[in-house]
Motif scaffolding. Structure first.
Motif, PDB file in Angstrom:
ATOM      1  N   HIS A   1       6.814  18.162 -14.627  1.00  0.00           N
ATOM      2  CA  HIS A   1       7.050  17.425 -13.350  1.00  0.00           C
ATOM      3  C   HIS A   1       5.855  17.916 -12.266  1.00  0.00           C
ATOM      4  N   LEU A   2       5.077  17.051 -12.008  1.00  0.00           N
ATOM      5  CA  LEU A   2       4.077  17.300 -11.041  1.00  0.00           C
ATOM      6  C   LEU A   2       4.618  16.656  -9.872  1.00  0.00           C
ATOM      7  N   PRO A   3       4.447  17.427  -8.502  1.00  0.00           N
ATOM      8  CA  PRO A   3       4.918  17.045  -7.232  1.00  0.00           C
ATOM      9  C   PRO A   3       3.870  15.764  -6.858  1.00  0.00           C
ATOM     10  N   GLN A   4       4.466  14.506  -6.241  1.00  0.00           N
ATOM     11  CA  GLN A   4       3.687  13.425  -5.874  1.00  0.00           C
ATOM     12  C   GLN A   4       2.777  13.843  -4.655  1.00  0.00           C
ATOM     13  N   MET A   5       1.442  13.775  -4.929  1.00  0.00           N
ATOM     14  CA  MET A   5       0.578  13.846  -3.995  1.00  0.00           C
ATOM     15  C   MET A   5      -1.037  13.043  -4.206  1.00  0.00           C
ATOM     16  N   ASP A   6      -1.077  12.317  -3.097  1.00  0.00           N
ATOM     17  CA  ASP A   6      -2.242  11.469  -3.162  1.00  0.00           C
ATOM     18  C   ASP A   6      -3.271  12.481  -2.412  1.00  0.00           C
ATOM     19  N   LYS A   7      -4.268  12.826  -3.479  1.00  0.00           N
ATOM     20  CA  LYS A   7      -5.064  13.902  -2.791  1.00  0.00           C
ATOM     21  C   LYS A   7      -6.185  13.532  -1.798  1.00  0.00           C
ATOM     22  N   GLY A   8      -6.097  11.988  -1.477  1.00  0.00           N
ATOM     23  CA  GLY A   8      -7.020  11.836  -0.537  1.00  0.00           C
ATOM     24  C   GLY A   8      -6.227  11.095   0.721  1.00  0.00           C
ATOM     25  N   GLY A   9      -4.964  10.992   0.464  1.00  0.00           N
ATOM     26  CA  GLY A   9      -3.912  10.205   1.323  1.00  0.00           C
ATOM     27  C   GLY A   9      -3.371  10.952   2.229  1.00  0.00           C
TER      28      GLY A   9
ATOM     29  N   ASP B   1      -0.171  11.785   2.389  1.00  0.00           N
ATOM     30  CA  ASP B   1       0.722  12.989   1.969  1.00  0.00           C
ATOM     31  C   ASP B   1      -0.118  14.189   1.735  1.00  0.00           C
ATOM     32  N   PHE B   2      -1.079  14.439   1.350  1.00  0.00           N
ATOM     33  CA  PHE B   2      -1.901  15.331   1.360  1.00  0.00           C
ATOM     34  C   PHE B   2      -2.021  16.047   2.871  1.00  0.00           C
ATOM     35  N   TYR B   3      -2.520  15.375   3.926  1.00  0.00           N
ATOM     36  CA  TYR B   3      -2.720  16.013   5.019  1.00  0.00           C
ATOM     37  C   TYR B   3      -1.369  16.442   5.628  1.00  0.00           C
ATOM     38  N   ASN B   4      -0.326  15.658   5.182  1.00  0.00           N
ATOM     39  CA  ASN B   4       0.974  16.034   5.742  1.00  0.00           C
ATOM     40  C   ASN B   4       1.325  17.439   5.018  1.00  0.00           C
ATOM     41  N   LEU B   5       1.160  17.659   3.963  1.00  0.00           N
ATOM     42  CA  LEU B   5       1.164  19.034   3.438  1.00  0.00           C
ATOM     43  C   LEU B   5       0.476  19.996   4.038  1.00  0.00           C
ATOM     44  N   ILE B   6      -0.684  19.713   4.072  1.00  0.00           N
ATOM     45  CA  ILE B   6      -1.596  20.638   4.766  1.00  0.00           C
ATOM     46  C   ILE B   6      -1.132  21.000   6.108  1.00  0.00           C
ATOM     47  N   SER B   7      -0.509  20.023   6.822  1.00  0.00           N
ATOM     48  CA  SER B   7      -0.087  20.246   8.206  1.00  0.00           C
ATOM     49  C   SER B   7       1.376  21.137   8.116  1.00  0.00           C
ATOM     50  N   ALA B   8       2.314  20.811   7.129  1.00  0.00           N
ATOM     51  CA  ALA B   8       3.432  21.622   6.969  1.00  0.00           C
ATOM     52  C   ALA B   8       3.089  22.918   6.692  1.00  0.00           C
ATOM     53  N   LEU B   9       2.015  23.239   5.928  1.00  0.00           N
ATOM     54  CA  LEU B   9       1.705  24.629   5.327  1.00  0.00           C
ATOM     55  C   LEU B   9       1.350  25.416   6.729  1.00  0.00           C
ATOM     56  N   HIS B  10       0.319  24.806   7.407  1.00  0.00           N
ATOM     57  CA  HIS B  10      -0.156  25.263   8.786  1.00  0.00           C
ATOM     58  C   HIS B  10       1.129  25.717   9.747  1.00  0.00           C
ATOM     59  N   LYS B  11       1.817  24.805   9.791  1.00  0.00           N
ATOM     60  CA  LYS B  11       2.956  25.129  10.966  1.00  0.00           C
ATOM     61  C   LYS B  11       4.018  26.253  10.533  1.00  0.00           C
TER      62      LYS B  11
ATOM     63  N   THR C   1       0.907  -1.070  -0.126  1.00  0.00           N
ATOM     64  CA  THR C   1       0.081  -0.095   0.096  1.00  0.00           C
ATOM     65  C   THR C   1       1.064   1.100   0.077  1.00  0.00           C
ATOM     66  N   THR C   2       0.561   2.144  -0.799  1.00  0.00           N
ATOM     67  CA  THR C   2       1.011   3.711  -0.665  1.00  0.00           C
ATOM     68  C   THR C   2       0.402   4.586   0.556  1.00  0.00           C
ATOM     69  N   GLU C   3      -0.611   3.902   1.246  1.00  0.00           N
ATOM     70  CA  GLU C   3      -1.307   4.734   2.321  1.00  0.00           C
ATOM     71  C   GLU C   3      -1.105   4.323   3.622  1.00  0.00           C
ATOM     72  N   ASN C   4      -1.210   4.935   4.505  1.00  0.00           N
ATOM     73  CA  ASN C   4      -0.912   5.065   5.971  1.00  0.00           C
ATOM     74  C   ASN C   4      -1.735   3.495   6.265  1.00  0.00           C
ATOM     75  N   PRO C   5      -1.287   2.425   6.718  1.00  0.00           N
ATOM     76  CA  PRO C   5      -2.033   1.337   7.071  1.00  0.00           C
ATOM     77  C   PRO C   5      -2.780   1.617   8.539  1.00  0.00           C
ATOM     78  N   SER C   6      -2.459   2.538   9.288  1.00  0.00           N
ATOM     79  CA  SER C   6      -2.962   2.901  10.410  1.00  0.00           C
ATOM     80  C   SER C   6      -4.482   3.320  10.165  1.00  0.00           C
ATOM     81  N   PHE C   7      -4.770   3.929   8.852  1.00  0.00           N
ATOM     82  CA  PHE C   7      -6.069   4.490   8.526  1.00  0.00           C
ATOM     83  C   PHE C   7      -6.780   3.724   7.551  1.00  0.00           C
ATOM     84  N   GLU C   8      -5.887   2.804   6.710  1.00  0.00           N
ATOM     85  CA  GLU C   8      -6.701   2.159   5.525  1.00  0.00           C
ATOM     86  C   GLU C   8      -6.662   0.683   5.880  1.00  0.00           C
ATOM     87  N   VAL C   9      -6.185   0.021   6.632  1.00  0.00           N
ATOM     88  CA  VAL C   9      -6.349  -1.335   6.967  1.00  0.00           C
ATOM     89  C   VAL C   9      -6.888  -1.547   8.352  1.00  0.00           C
TER      90      VAL C   9
END
Length: 427
Positions: free
Chosen positions: A228-236, A238-248, A135-143
């Motif tokens: 060159h498009l940055p990698q980002m899963d819009k529902g995964g 990575d998306f929330y990590n980017l939002i977190s980085a922006l906010h912080k 999986t490319t998604e965090n197993p804590s949320f998806e499994v």
């Protein structure tokens, strides 16, 4: 394969045949490392392989099966279902009768829903199937937790540019790769950097670039790679990590980092209005009364993004992010609001004091509603002297400790508390 069949893609032709050929993942596969020790014991349990695209999850699963002499069944959760799992268990039962183990590899396991994941549980628990999920998604949320508890999670890391460059050099020298092709060193450096740790993408681009120039040049790599498009899963994650980085970054007043993370999100395809809503939240949470104009600007940026759309409206988001990053900071209202909610949820629902109650009818007034209320503009001192909380309740929720406008208001807040007969903290 016939004479007229096209050759397999370069990434498939160069798929490692042994663990020694695997690039990267030294934290798992080096001498004495966890996976190396497990494979040496020949007692392989179930695993979840979690990592970004193109780091070798499928390859590693196949090699693990070969190392323990197990039958390998590969399914993709994109197209497979419970029926396919049932067929795999039938085959595993047949092979178990011959003394052979079966590994079920389930690619993109996060795409299986809860019921489908639950269908795997009894067979994994009984040992009929050894599950390797990728999986490319965090197993804590998806499994499912029940499945996670029966499978060890291994975190695979993106390949480093050095790893990717070494793989590209191997592709140009290996007989299975492109042995008759050469490339300029600068071209390999560029591709190793652009690949973002994705070996499959690097090899696919190299193969295309080899048809554009000989030797392969940086210009050929750029043309083959495309935008060159940055990698980002819009529902995964990575998306929330980017939002977190922006906010912080905004909270820490780091303007360049704030713009960088905003650009990563927008270029990665994030919904501009979602980003705008989060920017409004930043204004309320982290700037607050330190600069009351911040919230207005954030809301205006949100309206502009909706009115203009992307990319024109994205400039308004950038303006808001820069403003918020530069603005003085205060989370006093945010903290006070959380404390107020906690006081309400954890305390009793005490009655509103009579003098504060609304009294629109004579009956209400006869019951004392609104009686003895001191109207501030008629009786300022009386207004300050009356109680505004239920009897016996004392609260200390708001504490202006921010910058900018709020810092200037702190003295007024102290005097107001004194006027209300409250002792401000620290006095």
């Amino acid at each position: 394969m016939t004479l007229f069949d096209p050759p397999a893609p370069l990434a498939e032709r160069l798929r490692p045949r042994t663990l020694a050929e695997v690039v990267g993942q030294r934290h798992l596969l080096g001498p004495g490392k966890p996976l190396t020790r497990t494979l040496a014991s020949k007692r392989l349990g179930s695993f979840i392989l979690w990592g970004p695209p193109g780091v070798g999850k499928t390859t590693l699963a196949r090699l693990m099966a070969a190392e323990v002499d197990a039958h390998f069944i590969a399914l993709s959760a994109v197209s497979a279902g419970v029926k396919d799992v049932r067929e795999a268990t039938v085959e595993a039962e047949r092979l178990r009768g011959r003394g052979q183990k079966t590994i079920l590899f389930l690619d993109e396991i996060h795409r299986f829903n809860k019921a489908q994941q639950d269908a795997l549980l009894p067979h994994v628990e009984s040992g009929l199937l050894t599950l390797i999920g990728a999986t490319t998604e965090n197993p804590s949320f998806e499994v499912n937790p029940a499945l996670r508890s029966r499978a060890r999670t291994l975190v695979l890391e993106a390949l480093t540019p050095e790893d990717v460059r070494g793989l590209l050099e191997r592709a140009l020298s290996d007989s299975r790769g492109l042995p008759n092709v050469t490339a300029e060193p600068e071209a390999l450096d560029l591709l190793a950097r652009l690949a973002d740790g994705d070996a499959r993408r690097a090899l696919s681009t190299l193969e295309v670039a080899s048809t554009l120039a000989e030797p392969i040049t940086p210009e050929a790599v750029t043309e083959a790679f495309g935008r060159h498009l940055p990698q980002m899963d819009k529902g995964g994650e990575d998306f929330y990590n980017l939002i977190s980085a922006l906010h912080k970054s905004v909270r820490a007043s780091h303007v360049d980092a704030s713009l960088y993370w905003l650009a990563r999100m927008i270029e990665g395809g994030a919904d501009s209005l979602y980003v705008a809503r989060r920017i409004v939240r930043m204004a309320a949470e982290d700037i607050g009364l330190a600069d009351p104009q911040a919230l207005r600007l954030a809301v205006a940026a949100r309206d502009t993004a909706e009115f203009l759309g992307s990319p024109e409206g994205d400039l308004a988001l950038a303006q808001a992010v820069v403003y918020l990053a530069l603005a003085p900071k205060s989370n006093s209202v945010y903290t006070a609001w959380k404390a107020a909610l906690s006081a309400v949820r954890e305390g009793e629902s005490l009655a509103v004091p009579l003098h504060l109650r609304n009294a629109p009818t004579a009956l209400m007034r006869s019951q004392g509603y609104g009686q003895s209320y001191a109207y501030y503009f008629d009786d300022p001192s009386g207004s300050f002297a009356q109680d505004y909380l239920p009897h016996g309740v004392a609260l200390d929720l708001y504490s202006p400790n921010g910058e900018g406008w709020e810092d200037r208001m702190a003295e007024r807040w102290r005097k107001l508390r004194e006027a209300h007969g409250e002792a401000p903290e620290g006095t």
